[in-house]
Scaffold this active site. Structure first.
Site, mmCIF file in Angstrom:
data_model
loop_
_atom_site.group_PDB
_atom_site.id
_atom_site.type_symbol
_atom_site.label_atom_id
_atom_site.label_comp_id
_atom_site.label_asym_id
_atom_site.label_seq_id
_atom_site.Cartn_x
_atom_site.Cartn_y
_atom_site.Cartn_z
ATOM 1 N N VAL A 59 0.834 -1.198 0.000
ATOM 2 C CA VAL A 59 0.000 0.000 0.000
ATOM 3 C C VAL A 59 0.874 1.256 0.000
ATOM 4 C CG1 VAL A 59 -0.236 0.165 2.537
ATOM 5 C CG2 VAL A 59 -2.077 1.020 1.061
ATOM 6 N N CYS A 60 0.397 2.298 -0.661
ATOM 7 C CA CYS A 60 1.022 3.621 -0.598
ATOM 8 C C CYS A 60 -0.108 4.628 -0.379
ATOM 9 C CB CYS A 60 1.845 3.918 -1.864
ATOM 10 S SG CYS A 60 0.879 4.054 -3.379
ATOM 11 N N ARG A 61 0.017 5.841 -0.868
ATOM 12 C CA ARG A 61 -1.047 6.824 -0.642
ATOM 13 C C ARG A 61 -2.233 6.600 -1.568
ATOM 14 N NH1 ARG A 61 -0.371 12.340 -2.579
ATOM 15 N NH2 ARG A 61 -2.500 12.568 -3.185
ATOM 16 N N MET A 87 -3.835 4.339 0.886
ATOM 17 C CA MET A 87 -4.267 4.802 2.203
ATOM 18 C C MET A 87 -5.365 5.858 2.107
ATOM 19 S SD MET A 87 -2.931 2.924 4.490
ATOM 20 C CE MET A 87 -3.514 3.868 5.896
#
Length: 108
Positions: A59-61, A87
């Site tokens: 996961v990232c932004r 996120m």
């Protein structure tokens, strides 16, 4: 090999979730059980990944960095799944977010 994508709400409980955002992003807010491994230092820290064959949820932004990391991991012998929407969507889905420090958790 095509990389699988799942929504944040589809990440199984107890999954090995890796947050590939940078330190400031992580500190501002992250999933409570996530492991922090910035994309910028992935190659130097491959030894921090679990050695068994469990799926790695990345996961990232918003999903841009995480899809690149997941594709690289899949091409190099790991089983990685991208958390699409990142996120940002995690927070919008009312999933738990914690911050390092005293501030209110936020996604940056």
């Amino acid at each position: 090999m095509e990389t699988e994508n799942v929504a944040p709400t589809e990440v199984p409980e107890g999954a090995y979730l890796i947050d590939v955002r940078e330190q400031g992003e992580w500190d501002a807010g992250h999933a409570p059980d996530a492991h922090h491994l910035p994309a910028s230092s992935l190659l130097e820290n491959l030894d921090k990944l679990p050695e068994d064959d469990q799926d790695l949820y990345i996961v990232c932004r918003t999903g841009g960095r995480s899809i690149q990391v997941a594709q690289w991991l899949n091409n190099n012998g790991f089983d990685a799944i991208n958390v699409s929407g990142g996120m940002d969507l995690w927070l919008e889905s009312d999933l738990p977010v914690v911050a390092d420090g005293d501030g209110e958790p936020t996604i940056i």
